[in-house]
Design a protein around this motif. Structure first.
Motif, PDB file in Angstrom:
ATOM      1  N   PRO A 158       0.789  -1.228   0.000  1.00 27.48           N
ATOM      2  CA  PRO A 158       0.000   0.000   0.000  1.00 27.48           C
ATOM      3  C   PRO A 158       0.827   1.286   0.000  1.00 27.48           C
ATOM      4  O   PRO A 158       0.493   2.236  -0.692  1.00 27.48           O
ATOM      5  N   ALA A 159       1.935   1.340   0.727  1.00 28.16           N
ATOM      6  CA  ALA A 159       2.679   2.588   0.877  1.00 28.16           C
ATOM      7  C   ALA A 159       3.889   2.728  -0.046  1.00 28.16           C
ATOM      8  O   ALA A 159       4.413   3.831  -0.190  1.00 28.16           O
ATOM      9  N   GLN A 160       4.368   1.681  -0.658  1.00 28.28           N
ATOM     10  CA  GLN A 160       5.456   1.733  -1.648  1.00 28.28           C
ATOM     11  C   GLN A 160       6.689   2.495  -1.153  1.00 28.28           C
ATOM     12  O   GLN A 160       7.252   3.333  -1.848  1.00 28.28           O
ATOM     13  N   HIS A 161       7.150   2.180   0.052  1.00 24.75           N
ATOM     14  CA  HIS A 161       8.241   2.934   0.663  1.00 24.75           C
ATOM     15  C   HIS A 161       9.604   2.736   0.003  1.00 24.75           C
ATOM     16  O   HIS A 161      10.443   3.642   0.062  1.00 24.75           O
ATOM     17  N   ALA A 162       9.878   1.604  -0.619  1.00 24.13           N
ATOM     18  CA  ALA A 162      11.174   1.418  -1.283  1.00 24.13           C
ATOM     19  C   ALA A 162      11.319   2.406  -2.442  1.00 24.13           C
ATOM     20  O   ALA A 162      12.359   3.060  -2.579  1.00 24.13           O
ATOM     21  N   SER A 163      10.295   2.539  -3.266  1.00 25.53           N
ATOM     22  CA  SER A 163      10.343   3.503  -4.370  1.00 25.53           C
ATOM     23  C   SER A 163      10.397   4.935  -3.853  1.00 25.53           C
ATOM     24  O   SER A 163      11.079   5.791  -4.425  1.00 25.53           O
TER      25      SER A 163
END
Length: 119
Positions: free
Chosen positions: A48-53
């Motif tokens: 949901p949060a896509q923190h790596a990108s």
């Protein structure tokens, strides 16, 4: 890829067993990715949060490596290409095998499939 690569520091350990930002917010993730430059562990683009990108967008650190058991591929955000060979990074190479995917189990909603990104 056996020689030194700008943007990859094989001496830096991962930041922890889970996504840094999701842990702080008591969130959850689908899969984990590890920055090959600073060790930041973030959640994948299906999460949901896509923190790596987001980490790449904020820092410009170009390479990440899967932080999943039995996966050792790298991703280059600049070219949007996966590659299978790269330097051995500082341990651990993946999150604990006892950790669920998605995880962590106690925070994953029952309808988690309705919250993921599929493109």
């Amino acid at each position: 890829m056996s020689q030194a690569i700008e943007g990859i520091d094989p001496t830096v350990p991962p930041s922890g067993p889970g996504c840094v930002e999701c842990e702080a917010a008591r969130g959850w993730w689908v899969h984990l990715r590890r920055c090959a430059q600073c060790g930041h562990v973030g959640c994948c683009d299906s999460s949901p949060a896509q923190h790596a990108s987001r980490h790449f967008a904020e820092t410009g650190h170009p390479f990440m490596r899967s932080f999943e058991p039995d996966e050792d591929w790298f991703w280059d955000y600049r070219s949007n290409e996966m590659f299978g060979e790269g330097p051995e990074l500082a341990p651990p190479q993946h999150h604990p095998r006892t950790q669920t995917t998605p995880g962590p189990a106690e925070r994953v909603p029952g309808d988690w499939q309705n919250h993921i990104h599929t493109d």
